[in-house]
Write a protein that holds these residues in place. Structure first.
Motif, PDB file in Angstrom:
ATOM      1  N   ALA A  78      13.251  27.649  36.366  1.00 26.02           N
ATOM      2  CA  ALA A  78      12.706  28.513  37.409  1.00 26.02           C
ATOM      3  C   ALA A  78      11.239  28.788  37.101  1.00 26.02           C
ATOM      4  O   ALA A  78      10.836  28.808  35.930  1.00 26.02           O
ATOM      5  CB  ALA A  78      13.487  29.822  37.469  1.00 26.02           C
ATOM      6  N   GLU A  79      10.442  28.995  38.147  1.00 24.46           N
ATOM      7  CA  GLU A  79       9.003  29.147  37.929  1.00 24.46           C
ATOM      8  C   GLU A  79       8.662  30.357  37.073  1.00 24.46           C
ATOM      9  O   GLU A  79       7.679  30.348  36.333  1.00 24.46           O
ATOM     10  CB  GLU A  79       8.260  29.232  39.260  1.00 24.46           C
ATOM     11  N   GLU A  80       9.472  31.423  37.164  1.00 28.12           N
ATOM     12  CA  GLU A  80       9.143  32.651  36.450  1.00 28.12           C
ATOM     13  C   GLU A  80       9.676  32.666  35.020  1.00 28.12           C
ATOM     14  O   GLU A  80       9.402  33.608  34.265  1.00 28.12           O
ATOM     15  CB  GLU A  80       9.672  33.871  37.215  1.00 28.12           C
ATOM     16  N   GLU A  81      10.428  31.641  34.651  1.00 24.31           N
ATOM     17  CA  GLU A  81      10.990  31.575  33.308  1.00 24.31           C
ATOM     18  C   GLU A  81      10.095  30.737  32.400  1.00 24.31           C
ATOM     19  O   GLU A  81       9.670  29.642  32.771  1.00 24.31           O
ATOM     20  CB  GLU A  81      12.388  30.959  33.357  1.00 24.31           C
ATOM     21  N   MET A  82       9.818  31.233  31.194  1.00 29.66           N
ATOM     22  CA  MET A  82       8.981  30.489  30.263  1.00 29.66           C
ATOM     23  C   MET A  82       9.654  29.203  29.791  1.00 29.66           C
ATOM     24  O   MET A  82       8.995  28.189  29.575  1.00 29.66           O
ATOM     25  CB  MET A  82       8.647  31.372  29.051  1.00 29.66           C
ATOM     26  N   ARG A  83      10.962  29.226  29.626  1.00 30.53           N
ATOM     27  CA  ARG A  83      11.693  28.059  29.135  1.00 30.53           C
ATOM     28  C   ARG A  83      12.842  27.723  30.072  1.00 30.53           C
ATOM     29  O   ARG A  83      13.409  28.599  30.723  1.00 30.53           O
ATOM     30  CB  ARG A  83      12.228  28.308  27.718  1.00 30.53           C
ATOM     31  N   ASP A 139      21.808  24.801  29.101  1.00 25.27           N
ATOM     32  CA  ASP A 139      23.267  24.823  28.957  1.00 25.27           C
ATOM     33  C   ASP A 139      23.811  25.791  30.008  1.00 25.27           C
ATOM     34  O   ASP A 139      23.062  26.533  30.652  1.00 25.27           O
ATOM     35  CB  ASP A 139      23.703  25.217  27.539  1.00 25.27           C
ATOM     36  N   TRP A 140      25.125  25.794  30.174  1.00 29.53           N
ATOM     37  CA  TRP A 140      25.720  26.598  31.236  1.00 29.53           C
ATOM     38  C   TRP A 140      25.591  28.086  30.976  1.00 29.53           C
ATOM     39  O   TRP A 140      25.439  28.875  31.917  1.00 29.53           O
ATOM     40  CB  TRP A 140      27.177  26.192  31.455  1.00 29.53           C
ATOM     41  N   ALA A 141      25.596  28.486  29.724  1.00 30.01           N
ATOM     42  CA  ALA A 141      25.415  29.908  29.418  1.00 30.01           C
ATOM     43  C   ALA A 141      24.043  30.374  29.893  1.00 30.01           C
ATOM     44  O   ALA A 141      23.905  31.461  30.467  1.00 30.01           O
ATOM     45  CB  ALA A 141      25.577  30.146  27.920  1.00 30.01           C
ATOM     46  N   GLY A 142      23.016  29.544  29.679  1.00 30.62           N
ATOM     47  CA  GLY A 142      21.669  29.901  30.101  1.00 30.62           C
ATOM     48  C   GLY A 142      21.514  29.925  31.607  1.00 30.62           C
ATOM     49  O   GLY A 142      20.858  30.816  32.170  1.00 30.62           O
ATOM     50  N   VAL A 143      22.093  28.933  32.296  1.00 34.13           N
ATOM     51  CA  VAL A 143      22.008  28.878  33.761  1.00 34.13           C
ATOM     52  C   VAL A 143      22.725  30.085  34.373  1.00 34.13           C
ATOM     53  O   VAL A 143      22.190  30.752  35.269  1.00 34.13           O
ATOM     54  CB  VAL A 143      22.607  27.561  34.292  1.00 34.13           C
TER      55      VAL A 143
END
Length: 205
Positions: free
Chosen positions: A81-86, A90-94
């Motif tokens: 996503a544009e506002e996320e630095m990284r 993985d599915w936990a992060g999404v």
């Protein structure tokens, strides 16, 4: 002197090799872009319907339904996503991103347009499109909005098309700010500025 001459000659050869490599890379890039443009196509009906339904899930606040549009059998999804630095990889992060986004937003409206598709394989496609987003955050008194170029990678599964990667690519700040200035000119003023200036009226004598 001999050592210096040898150094100069080596530098000249390396420069020539570097220039040749640069020309080869540029040629390869031109060929790749040309091939990509030749293969790009409008969305077929099933993919157009897919993005219409995915857009509706966002606009109706159905954050729990977003995962159903993704290929959860893929162990390594990619979501930038544009506002996320990284990126989430993985599915936990999404899932964490979707949960946080749903918790922050009071309301969001997204619009997808100008689709271009590249067929990667019989069961894999990459889709480039424009995304307009407008949202009301719970922490801000007024809505905010913006625009993105977005790339989604999808594969055909027994259940239909499912995403496995999503990357948002906003304009560079200098380009974005320039467009803000250009778009701030009222249409009637832009038309007036496009016409030649009238000859000045001579002063009265």
């Amino acid at each position: 002197a001999g050592a210096r001459l040898h150094h100069v000659e080596r530098h000249r050869l390396h420069s020539a090799e570097g220039a040749g490599l640069l020309r080869a890379l540029l040629l390869a890039l031109c060929v790749l872009l040309g091939a990509t443009a030749a293969r790009a196509a409008a969305l077929p009906a099933d993919l157009a319907d897919y993005f219409t339904r995915y857009q509706a899930a966002w606009n109706e606040g159905r954050m729990g339904d977003l995962e159903t549009f993704w290929d959860t059998s893929d162990p390594a999804p990619l979501y930038q996503a544009e506002e996320e630095m990284r990126a989430a990889t993985d599915w936990a992060g999404v899932r964490d991103y979707w949960t946080r986004t749903g918790a922050m937003n009071e309301r969001i409206i997204v619009r997808y347009s100008n689709f271009r598709m590249k067929q990667v394989s019989p069961t894999e496609v990459m889709v480039l499109f424009d995304m307009r987003w407008d949202l009301k955050l719970k922490t801000l008194p007024r809505p905010i909005g913006g625009e993105n170029r977005t790339v989604a990678s999808l594969r055909k599964t027994p259940a239909g098309w499912r995403m496995h990667a999503w990357v948002e690519a906003p304009l560079a700040p200098i380009t974005y700010v320039r467009n803000l200035y250009m778009n701030s000119v009222p249409p009637e003023t832009a038309a007036e500025l496009s016409r030649p200036r009238a000859a000045p009226t001579p002063p009265a004598r």
